[in-house]
Design a protein around this motif. Structure first.
Motif, PDB file in Angstrom:
ATOM      1  N   ALA A  66       3.988 -28.879 -29.872  1.00 55.07           N
ATOM      2  CA  ALA A  66       3.630 -27.811 -30.818  1.00 55.07           C
ATOM      3  C   ALA A  66       4.425 -26.538 -30.538  1.00 55.07           C
ATOM      4  O   ALA A  66       3.876 -25.435 -30.526  1.00 55.07           O
ATOM      5  N   GLY A  67       5.729 -26.698 -30.311  1.00 55.47           N
ATOM      6  CA  GLY A  67       6.611 -25.550 -30.146  1.00 55.47           C
ATOM      7  C   GLY A  67       6.611 -24.904 -28.783  1.00 55.47           C
ATOM      8  O   GLY A  67       7.227 -23.848 -28.599  1.00 55.47           O
ATOM      9  N   ARG A  68       5.943 -25.518 -27.801  1.00 51.28           N
ATOM     10  CA  ARG A  68       5.820 -24.931 -26.470  1.00 51.28           C
ATOM     11  C   ARG A  68       6.109 -25.972 -25.388  1.00 51.28           C
ATOM     12  O   ARG A  68       6.123 -27.180 -25.636  1.00 51.28           O
ATOM     13  N   VAL A  69       6.298 -25.474 -24.175  1.00 54.68           N
ATOM     14  CA  VAL A  69       6.325 -26.340 -23.004  1.00 54.68           C
ATOM     15  C   VAL A  69       4.927 -26.954 -22.856  1.00 54.68           C
ATOM     16  O   VAL A  69       3.921 -26.258 -23.036  1.00 54.68           O
ATOM     17  N   PRO A  70       4.818 -28.246 -22.553  1.00 58.71           N
ATOM     18  CA  PRO A  70       3.485 -28.850 -22.412  1.00 58.71           C
ATOM     19  C   PRO A  70       2.635 -28.110 -21.383  1.00 58.71           C
ATOM     20  O   PRO A  70       3.083 -27.801 -20.282  1.00 58.71           O
ATOM     21  N   GLN A  71       1.406 -27.827 -21.765  1.00 59.91           N
ATOM     22  CA  GLN A  71       0.507 -27.077 -20.891  1.00 59.91           C
ATOM     23  C   GLN A  71       0.236 -27.825 -19.591  1.00 59.91           C
ATOM     24  O   GLN A  71      -0.064 -27.211 -18.557  1.00 59.91           O
ATOM     25  N   ALA A  97      10.639 -29.264 -34.854  1.00 58.03           N
ATOM     26  CA  ALA A  97      11.195 -27.994 -34.402  1.00 58.03           C
ATOM     27  C   ALA A  97      10.858 -27.818 -32.931  1.00 58.03           C
ATOM     28  O   ALA A  97       9.831 -28.318 -32.459  1.00 58.03           O
ATOM     29  N   TYR A  98      11.725 -27.091 -32.215  1.00 55.71           N
ATOM     30  CA  TYR A  98      11.407 -26.824 -30.807  1.00 55.71           C
ATOM     31  C   TYR A  98      10.907 -25.402 -30.596  1.00 55.71           C
ATOM     32  O   TYR A  98      10.418 -25.059 -29.530  1.00 55.71           O
ATOM     33  N   GLU A  99      11.034 -24.560 -31.583  1.00 58.63           N
ATOM     34  CA  GLU A  99      10.464 -23.212 -31.607  1.00 58.63           C
ATOM     35  C   GLU A  99      10.706 -22.450 -30.301  1.00 58.63           C
ATOM     36  O   GLU A  99      11.834 -22.135 -29.961  1.00 58.63           O
ATOM     37  N   ASP A 100       9.657 -22.171 -29.510  1.00 55.45           N
ATOM     38  CA  ASP A 100       9.810 -21.331 -28.324  1.00 55.45           C
ATOM     39  C   ASP A 100       9.916 -22.129 -27.028  1.00 55.45           C
ATOM     40  O   ASP A 100       9.995 -21.549 -25.940  1.00 55.45           O
ATOM     41  N   TYR A 172       5.418 -15.926 -27.141  1.00 54.87           N
ATOM     42  CA  TYR A 172       5.566 -17.302 -27.579  1.00 54.87           C
ATOM     43  C   TYR A 172       4.511 -17.668 -28.621  1.00 54.87           C
ATOM     44  O   TYR A 172       3.467 -17.021 -28.727  1.00 54.87           O
ATOM     45  N   ARG A 173       4.806 -18.718 -29.344  1.00 53.15           N
ATOM     46  CA  ARG A 173       3.857 -19.243 -30.316  1.00 53.15           C
ATOM     47  C   ARG A 173       2.513 -19.528 -29.640  1.00 53.15           C
ATOM     48  O   ARG A 173       2.458 -20.008 -28.505  1.00 53.15           O
ATOM     49  N   GLU A 174       1.441 -19.231 -30.338  1.00 49.65           N
ATOM     50  CA  GLU A 174       0.102 -19.520 -29.807  1.00 49.65           C
ATOM     51  C   GLU A 174      -0.052 -21.023 -29.586  1.00 49.65           C
ATOM     52  O   GLU A 174       0.397 -21.834 -30.399  1.00 49.65           O
ATOM     53  N   ARG A 175      -0.674 -21.372 -28.485  1.00 49.02           N
ATOM     54  CA  ARG A 175      -0.934 -22.789 -28.240  1.00 49.02           C
ATOM     55  C   ARG A 175      -1.968 -23.310 -29.224  1.00 49.02           C
ATOM     56  O   ARG A 175      -2.829 -22.566 -29.693  1.00 49.02           O
ATOM     57  N   MET A 176      -1.864 -24.591 -29.516  1.00 46.90           N
ATOM     58  CA  MET A 176      -2.843 -25.212 -30.396  1.00 46.90           C
ATOM     59  C   MET A 176      -4.219 -25.166 -29.740  1.00 46.90           C
ATOM     60  O   MET A 176      -4.352 -25.487 -28.553  1.00 46.90           O
ATOM     61  N   PRO A 177      -5.256 -24.761 -30.471  1.00 41.93           N
ATOM     62  CA  PRO A 177      -6.599 -24.754 -29.880  1.00 41.93           C
ATOM     63  C   PRO A 177      -7.055 -26.173 -29.567  1.00 41.93           C
ATOM     64  O   PRO A 177      -6.671 -27.132 -30.240  1.00 41.93           O
ATOM     65  N   ALA A 178      -7.855 -26.291 -28.528  1.00 39.86           N
ATOM     66  CA  ALA A 178      -8.381 -27.605 -28.163  1.00 39.86           C
ATOM     67  C   ALA A 178      -9.271 -28.121 -29.281  1.00 39.86           C
ATOM     68  O   ALA A 178     -10.132 -27.411 -29.793  1.00 39.86           O
ATOM     69  N   GLY A 179      -9.043 -29.347 -29.669  1.00 47.72           N
ATOM     70  CA  GLY A 179      -9.849 -29.942 -30.728  1.00 47.72           C
ATOM     71  C   GLY A 179     -10.779 -31.006 -30.161  1.00 47.72           C
ATOM     72  O   GLY A 179     -11.112 -31.004 -28.981  1.00 47.72           O
ATOM     73  N   GLU A 180     -11.167 -31.912 -31.010  1.00 48.56           N
ATOM     74  CA  GLU A 180     -12.039 -32.987 -30.557  1.00 48.56           C
ATOM     75  C   GLU A 180     -11.294 -33.897 -29.587  1.00 48.56           C
ATOM     76  O   GLU A 180     -10.062 -33.957 -29.579  1.00 48.56           O
TER      77      GLU A 180
END
Length: 260
Positions: A66-71, A97-100, A172-180
């Motif tokens: 999602a455009g970031r280095v894996p958390q 896309a690789y974004e940030d 940097y782009r906001e990380r994706m919020p944790a979902g289910e």
């Protein structure tokens, strides 16, 4: 100056490993030195601390999430110590896309004592799809990776250790919020071979019972893509909708972007 060459990667579906080793192999042949591999894919490897030295050249490959280095790499990147080592961050993204993600990796490495002397964004088959960037990195990507390595070598041999300007934004782009909590399902085709448990980067698949998957799935699809009988898959509507959206919007071929 004597150099050490390290291919360091977090690569659940091995696309990043492929590119890191291609770049390293060209440098290895040119400089007549061997390659050391540092595989961060399994949790036990990420639990360790790593320190490098000024004579080290580290090719660091990782996927874009999602455009970031894996958390999941935060722990490693917070603890790693460069001590003047040279670094080449290389991100792999699934043709969206690789974004940030490339800028972020470089900045985090610099903050921990590395000198970033080049960076590259390459394309790998998307984790959720067999259609999006299918079969990549392919021969064309590998040729570009080889040329990239030659450019890196020429730069260093000329005495140029400058940091290139890399695409991306701060903040940097906001990380994706944790979902289910979403997990792969296992079909009746499963033979119980346990390969999925061996390749899971989170270590959440029970080796003795591959149908048992714990919390924390990254949706990296290492288990799906490595299953010899195609017994693992995602059936969650959210994942299926995301796959459909990606395959309907990002099929046009993208090419690697290099910064030297």
């Amino acid at each position: 100056m004597k150099r050490n060459l390290i291919a360091m990667y977090f690569s659940p579906t091995r696309t990043g490993r492929t590119i890191a080793l291609k770049i390293a192999s060209v440098l290895s042949e040119r400089w007549k030195i061997r390659i050391s591999e540092l595989d961060l894919t399994r949790p036990e490897a990420r639990a360790k601390t790593y320190a490098f030295a000024s004579e080290d050249v580290v090719i660091f490959a990782y996927p874009v999430y999602a455009g970031r280095v894996p958390q999941v790499l935060d722990g490693v990147l917070d603890q790693i110590r460069g001590n003047g080592a040279l670094a080449v961050p290389v991100c792999l993204y699934g043709n969206r896309a690789y974004e940030d993600a490339l800028l972020e990796a470089g900045k985090r490495l610099e903050a921990n004592g590395f000198s970033v002397i080049a960076a590259g964004a390459f394309i790998g088959e998307h984790s959720l799809s067999v259609k999006l960037a299918a079969g990549r990195p392919d021969e064309s990507d590998l040729r570009i990776a080889s040329d990239f390595a030659e450019r890196i070598a020429q730069k260093l041999e000329s005495g140029d250790f400058s940091t290139p300007v890399v695409k991306g934004n701060i903040p940097y782009r906001e990380r994706m919020p944790a979902g289910e909590s979403i997990r792969p399902v296992t079909t009746v085709a499963c033979t119980g071979c346990g390969l999925c448990a061996k390749v899971c980067p989170m270590g959440i698949i029970a080796p003795g019972d591959p149908k048992t998957v714990g919390e924390g799935c990254l949706y990296c699809c290492a288990c799906v893509k490595n299953c010899p009988v195609q017994a693992k898959r995602f059936e969650n509507p959210r994942i299926l909708a995301l796959r459909e959206k990606l395959e309907s919007s990002f099929m046009d071929r993208k090419e690697p972007e290099l910064f030297v």
